[in-house]
Every structure is written in C-alpha cells, then in structure tokens.
Design an enzyme around this catalytic site. Sequence first.
Site, short mmCIF file in Angstrom:
data_model
loop_
_atom_site.label_atom_id
_atom_site.label_comp_id
_atom_site.label_asym_id
_atom_site.label_seq_id
_atom_site.Cartn_x
_atom_site.Cartn_y
_atom_site.Cartn_z
N ASP A 114 20.92 -3.97 0.63
CA ASP A 114 21.30 -2.60 0.99
C ASP A 114 22.55 -2.49 1.88
OD1 ASP A 114 19.43 -1.36 -0.54
OD2 ASP A 114 18.05 -0.88 1.09
N ASP A 163 10.29 -5.23 -11.63
CA ASP A 163 11.16 -6.31 -11.18
C ASP A 163 12.56 -5.73 -11.02
OD1 ASP A 163 11.17 -9.10 -10.46
OD2 ASP A 163 12.55 -9.41 -12.12
N LYS A 211 0.83 -1.22 0.00
CA LYS A 211 0.00 0.00 0.00
C LYS A 211 0.86 1.27 0.00
CE LYS A 211 -4.35 -1.69 1.71
NZ LYS A 211 -4.22 -2.98 2.41
N ASN A 212 2.02 1.20 0.66
CA ASN A 212 2.89 2.38 0.69
C ASN A 212 3.41 2.73 -0.70
OD1 ASN A 212 2.79 2.97 3.44
ND2 ASN A 212 4.17 1.26 3.85
N LYS A 213 3.81 1.69 -1.44
CA LYS A 213 4.29 1.92 -2.80
C LYS A 213 3.20 2.56 -3.63
CE LYS A 213 7.63 -1.74 -4.02
NZ LYS A 213 7.82 -2.87 -4.96
N HIS A 228 17.79 2.97 -8.23
CA HIS A 228 17.30 2.31 -9.44
C HIS A 228 15.77 2.39 -9.53
CE1 HIS A 228 18.07 -0.04 -5.90
NE2 HIS A 228 17.09 -0.87 -6.22
P1 IMP Z 1 11.96 -7.38 -6.26
O1 IMP Z 1 11.91 -7.52 -7.74
O2 IMP Z 1 11.63 -5.98 -5.79
O3 IMP Z 1 11.21 -8.45 -5.56
O4 IMP Z 1 13.50 -7.57 -5.82
C1 IMP Z 1 14.21 -8.79 -5.98
C2 IMP Z 1 15.26 -8.90 -4.88
O5 IMP Z 1 16.27 -7.90 -5.11
C3 IMP Z 1 14.70 -8.65 -3.49
O6 IMP Z 1 14.42 -9.82 -2.82
C4 IMP Z 1 15.85 -7.93 -2.78
O7 IMP Z 1 16.65 -8.87 -2.12
C5 IMP Z 1 16.63 -7.30 -3.89
N1 IMP Z 1 16.34 -5.86 -3.96
C6 IMP Z 1 15.40 -5.23 -4.72
N2 IMP Z 1 15.46 -3.91 -4.56
C7 IMP Z 1 16.44 -3.69 -3.66
C8 IMP Z 1 16.97 -2.50 -3.08
O8 IMP Z 1 16.54 -1.38 -3.35
N3 IMP Z 1 17.97 -2.69 -2.21
C9 IMP Z 1 18.48 -3.90 -1.88
N4 IMP Z 1 18.02 -5.02 -2.37
C10 IMP Z 1 17.01 -4.93 -3.27
#
Ligand code: IMP
Length: 195
Positions: free
Chosen positions: A151, A68, A10-12, A176
């Site tokens: 992070d 993604d 919901k925050n997103k 990103h």
């Molecule tokens: P998703 O596509 O947002 O589910 O991201 C896939 C995976 O990448 C997640 O499980 C996180 O471990 C990693 N990830 C996505 N975005 C970030 C970020 O901004 N910082 C650190 N890890 C991230």
Amino acid sequence: MKLVFATNNKNKIKEVQALLPKEIQLLSLEEIGCTEDIPETSPTIEGNAIQKAEYVKQKYGYDCFADDTGLEVEALDGAPGVYSARYAGEVKSSDANINKLLKELEGEEDRSARFKTVIALHLNGELHTFTGICSGNIIFERKGLQGFGYDPVFQPEGKTLTFAEMSLREKSEISHRALATRQLIDFLTSYRPQI
Ligand code: IMP
C-alpha cells in the site's frame, strides 16, 4: 445455505456477511475445523484461488469461496504477481518486499502496475470466478501509514494519494478486493439454484 469463506479473518467474514441475504450463512475455516495451511501451489493468482476453494469442498464437503491477490508490475513482466507475499523470501515481510520492488524498479521509466484479486466460488458443483483489478503506479518512496502490504508505494490511477494514505473507506471504493467482492455478492444475492 452454508458457505465457507476460506479465511480466518473475522473482520473480513463480518463485512461480507453483512452484505449477503440472511439465507446465506458464512463459516470460517476455523468453524469447519480446518486448521492446516491450505496449499497454494499454482503458478497463477486465479489458480491459487480455485485450488483453495476446491480443497475445502473436497476435504470438508462445504461449498466455499476463496480469494488470492497479487501485484503485477508492467516493467517486471507481471512480477511479483502470484509470488507477491513472498517476493523477498519465505518470511513474507512487507517491508522487505517493498525494498526489493523499489530496487528492481530503479532506473525504470514505466512504473505502471496493477493489483489483481480473484475470488473463486465452488457452489453446487459449479465453479465461478470474479476478478477485481485496480491499476496505478509504483511511486519512488513510501508514503502513508494505513493499510498493509504494498500500500505505501501504490498510487491508484487518477489519485494523488497512495493506498496507505487513504482511509479504509476510500480504499474500499476502488480497490481490487472490493471490486471482486462486489461481483461475488451480486452473484450470490441473485443466485437461484437450478432444480
Ligand atoms: P493475499 O492473497 O491477500 O494473501 O495477498 C498476497 C500479498 O499481496 C500480500 O502478502 C500483500 O503483500 C499483497 N497484498 C494483497 N492485497 C493487498 C492490498 O490491498 N494492498 C497492498 N498489498 C496487498
């Protein structure tokens, strides 16, 4: 115009909705009755984002955007990439993922890496993609407690802090995800459907 954001966070949704013109109303997956896990079986980050957006369009009939994200490490030929969430196994543990990453990089001099987010938008029969990239380095041990995922070991280029040492606001200036989201918002804000 109603547009699905393929998430239940919901925050997103609130964050993105606040940046859009009022005529565009965002709906969550829950609001359209989509409670199943959407398949993510593509070998690429872009492919997974497209797959999710197309799934919602085909099954629920709504225009939709989906994102993604993956971490691509130079010395590991782009791994974990599309497998970032389950790098150390199906449990999807960030802690285990970081441990594995640090181990794989032991003895490597080149620790450069980048986060990549792709947003796929299915709108009026057309597919558009927006890509945000944040380059940086994988440091040797965890630093910081904010954020999530990788992070604590990711230090963006030109910065002395990891993402996990930054406030959400600082991270959002360069991340990103923020870069890809800004492109999507610019596109939607100036969008005029072809008649
Ligand atoms: P998703 O596509 O947002 O589910 O991201 C896939 C995976 O990448 C997640 O499980 C996180 O471990 C990693 N990830 C996505 N975005 C970030 C970020 O901004 N910082 C650190 N890890 C991230």
